[in-house]
Design an enzyme around this catalytic site. Structure first.
Site, PDB file in Angstrom:
ATOM      1  N   LYS A  16      77.609  20.555  34.193  1.00 26.29           N
ATOM      2  CA  LYS A  16      78.673  20.071  35.079  1.00 26.29           C
ATOM      3  C   LYS A  16      79.899  19.586  34.288  1.00 26.29           C
ATOM      4  O   LYS A  16      79.818  19.360  33.069  1.00 26.29           O
ATOM      5  CB  LYS A  16      78.110  18.940  35.947  1.00 26.29           C
ATOM      6  N   TYR A  56      76.469  23.475  47.825  1.00 33.08           N
ATOM      7  CA  TYR A  56      76.083  22.127  48.262  1.00 33.08           C
ATOM      8  C   TYR A  56      75.991  22.024  49.787  1.00 33.08           C
ATOM      9  O   TYR A  56      76.212  20.953  50.351  1.00 33.08           O
ATOM     10  CB  TYR A  56      77.042  21.089  47.676  1.00 33.08           C
ATOM     11  N   PHE A  64      79.290  11.339  50.567  1.00 36.04           N
ATOM     12  CA  PHE A  64      79.745  11.523  49.183  1.00 36.04           C
ATOM     13  C   PHE A  64      80.250  12.936  48.899  1.00 36.04           C
ATOM     14  O   PHE A  64      80.700  13.235  47.803  1.00 36.04           O
ATOM     15  CB  PHE A  64      78.630  11.159  48.183  1.00 36.04           C
ATOM     16  N   ARG A  92      63.674  22.087  35.824  1.00 35.07           N
ATOM     17  CA  ARG A  92      63.927  20.923  36.683  1.00 35.07           C
ATOM     18  C   ARG A  92      63.365  19.650  36.025  1.00 35.07           C
ATOM     19  O   ARG A  92      63.971  18.599  36.068  1.00 35.07           O
ATOM     20  CB  ARG A  92      63.268  21.210  38.034  1.00 35.07           C
ATOM     21  N   ARG A 106      69.161  13.886  32.372  1.00 38.34           N
ATOM     22  CA  ARG A 106      69.848  12.868  33.181  1.00 38.34           C
ATOM     23  C   ARG A 106      69.475  11.459  32.714  1.00 38.34           C
ATOM     24  O   ARG A 106      70.319  10.578  32.625  1.00 38.34           O
ATOM     25  CB  ARG A 106      69.494  13.054  34.654  1.00 38.34           C
ATOM     26  N   ASN A 116      75.887  13.523  36.915  1.00 35.11           N
ATOM     27  CA  ASN A 116      74.546  13.601  36.326  1.00 35.11           C
ATOM     28  C   ASN A 116      74.344  14.847  35.457  1.00 35.11           C
ATOM     29  O   ASN A 116      73.228  15.317  35.258  1.00 35.11           O
ATOM     30  CB  ASN A 116      73.484  13.479  37.424  1.00 35.11           C
ATOM     31  N   HIS A 119      72.914  20.611  36.921  1.00 33.95           N
ATOM     32  CA  HIS A 119      72.238  21.040  38.152  1.00 33.95           C
ATOM     33  C   HIS A 119      71.126  21.991  37.757  1.00 33.95           C
ATOM     34  O   HIS A 119      71.305  22.795  36.842  1.00 33.95           O
ATOM     35  CB  HIS A 119      73.222  21.790  39.068  1.00 33.95           C
ATOM     36  N   GLU A 130      70.601  31.138  44.054  1.00 32.76           N
ATOM     37  CA  GLU A 130      71.642  30.555  43.204  1.00 32.76           C
ATOM     38  C   GLU A 130      72.049  31.506  42.071  1.00 32.76           C
ATOM     39  O   GLU A 130      73.220  31.578  41.706  1.00 32.76           O
ATOM     40  CB  GLU A 130      71.175  29.215  42.652  1.00 32.76           C
TER      41      GLU A 130
HETATM   42  N1  UDP Z   1      75.133  13.347  44.686  1.00 34.51           N
HETATM   43  C1  UDP Z   1      76.159  12.421  44.883  1.00 34.51           C
HETATM   44  N2  UDP Z   1      75.856  11.235  45.490  1.00 34.51           N
HETATM   45  C2  UDP Z   1      74.605  10.928  45.928  1.00 34.51           C
HETATM   46  C3  UDP Z   1      73.572  11.890  45.716  1.00 34.51           C
HETATM   47  C4  UDP Z   1      73.869  13.086  45.099  1.00 34.51           C
HETATM   48  O1  UDP Z   1      77.296  12.672  44.512  1.00 34.51           O
HETATM   49  O2  UDP Z   1      74.390   9.839  46.469  1.00 34.51           O
HETATM   50  C5  UDP Z   1      75.444  14.625  44.001  1.00 34.51           C
HETATM   51  C6  UDP Z   1      74.793  14.740  42.626  1.00 34.51           C
HETATM   52  O3  UDP Z   1      75.739  15.270  41.690  1.00 34.51           O
HETATM   53  C7  UDP Z   1      73.641  15.709  42.886  1.00 34.51           C
HETATM   54  C8  UDP Z   1      74.253  16.613  43.968  1.00 34.51           C
HETATM   55  O4  UDP Z   1      74.983  15.708  44.779  1.00 34.51           O
HETATM   56  O5  UDP Z   1      73.260  16.397  41.712  1.00 34.51           O
HETATM   57  C9  UDP Z   1      73.266  17.399  44.819  1.00 34.51           C
HETATM   58  O6  UDP Z   1      72.364  16.510  45.426  1.00 34.51           O
HETATM   59  P1  UDP Z   1      70.808  16.795  45.426  1.00 34.51           P
HETATM   60  O7  UDP Z   1      70.182  15.802  46.333  1.00 34.51           O
HETATM   61  O8  UDP Z   1      70.568  18.242  45.699  1.00 34.51           O
HETATM   62  O9  UDP Z   1      70.393  16.389  43.932  1.00 34.51           O
HETATM   63  P2  UDP Z   1      69.819  17.231  42.710  1.00 34.51           P
HETATM   64  O10 UDP Z   1      69.008  18.383  43.246  1.00 34.51           O
HETATM   65  O11 UDP Z   1      70.997  17.670  41.896  1.00 34.51           O
HETATM   66  O12 UDP Z   1      68.966  16.247  41.956  1.00 34.51           O
HETATM   67 MG    MG Z   2      69.393  19.690  44.771  1.00 34.03          MG
END
Ligand code: UDP
Ligand code: MG
Length: 157
Positions: A16, A56, A64, A92, A106, A116, A119, A130
């Site tokens: 990212k 997303y 957010f 992951r 992370r 974070n 992805h 994806e």
């Molecule tokens: N995110 C955010 N605020 C939040 C939770 C998530 O900005 O409170 C962002 C964060 O960058 C995250 C992305 O949204 O990686 C996608 O969310 P997801 O729940 O899919 O998390 P991930 O799979 O990346 O752990």
């Molecule tokens: Mg996710």
């Protein structure tokens, strides 16, 4: 273990904008490489609104989202396709889900739930979608990774 005897899968990561700004992209990629994963596609992209809304879609209605979209389009990212045995779950777990999970990318380098660093696809079905979202088929490379004979054993198959 001969590389061609392995059953492998492919997954997608995005390194990212925060990682690129902080000069961590090489270290992040190195973690996956050092575990033995094969890089089969890699490109730098500046993500725009349409692809972000698609990528997303599961959080587009969350409060957010606008901040997330701004962050993800603030500078380029690296899209990387990785291959290995059980790659989706492995990648992951190397990435981690929260900044509190020490030992993960992370956990070791980030403190934010948004910024974070990386992805990673969360299931084989998501990974397939994806990879197609970020790569054309000619941008993915089939080649033999010689190192795999030192990474995998026959009993791992
Ligand atoms: N995110 C955010 N605020 C939040 C939770 C998530 O900005 O409170 C962002 C964060 O960058 C995250 C992305 O949204 O990686 C996608 O969310 P997801 O729940 O899919 O998390 P991930 O799979 O990346 O752990
Ligand atoms: Mg996710």
């Amino acid at each position: 273990m001969k590389p061609e005897q392995l059953e492998t899968e492919r997954t997608l990561i995005l390194i990212k904008p925060d990682a690129i700004q902080r000069g961590l992209s090489g270290q992040i990629l190195a973690r996956f490489e050092k575990k033995g994963l094969k890089i089969v596609g890699l490109k730098m992209m500046h993500l725009k609104e349409a692809i972000l809304r698609e990528h997303y879609a599961h959080v587009v209605d969350r409060p957010f989202y606008e901040e997330l979209a701004q962050f993800m389009s603030s500078s380029p990212v690296f899209a990387v396709c990785l291959e290995g045995q059980g790659a989706v779950d492995l990648v992951r777990r190397i990435s981690g889900t929260s900044p509190d999970e020490f030992g993960t990318i992370r956990g070791d380098y980030s403190v934010s739930v948004q910024k974070n660093l990386v992805h990673s696809s969360d299931s084989p079905e998501t990974a397939a979608r994806e990879i197609e979202r970020f790569f054309e088929s000619h941008e993915l490379f089939d080649y033999r990774k010689e190192e795999w004979k030192h990474v995998y054993a026959e009993c791992d198959a």
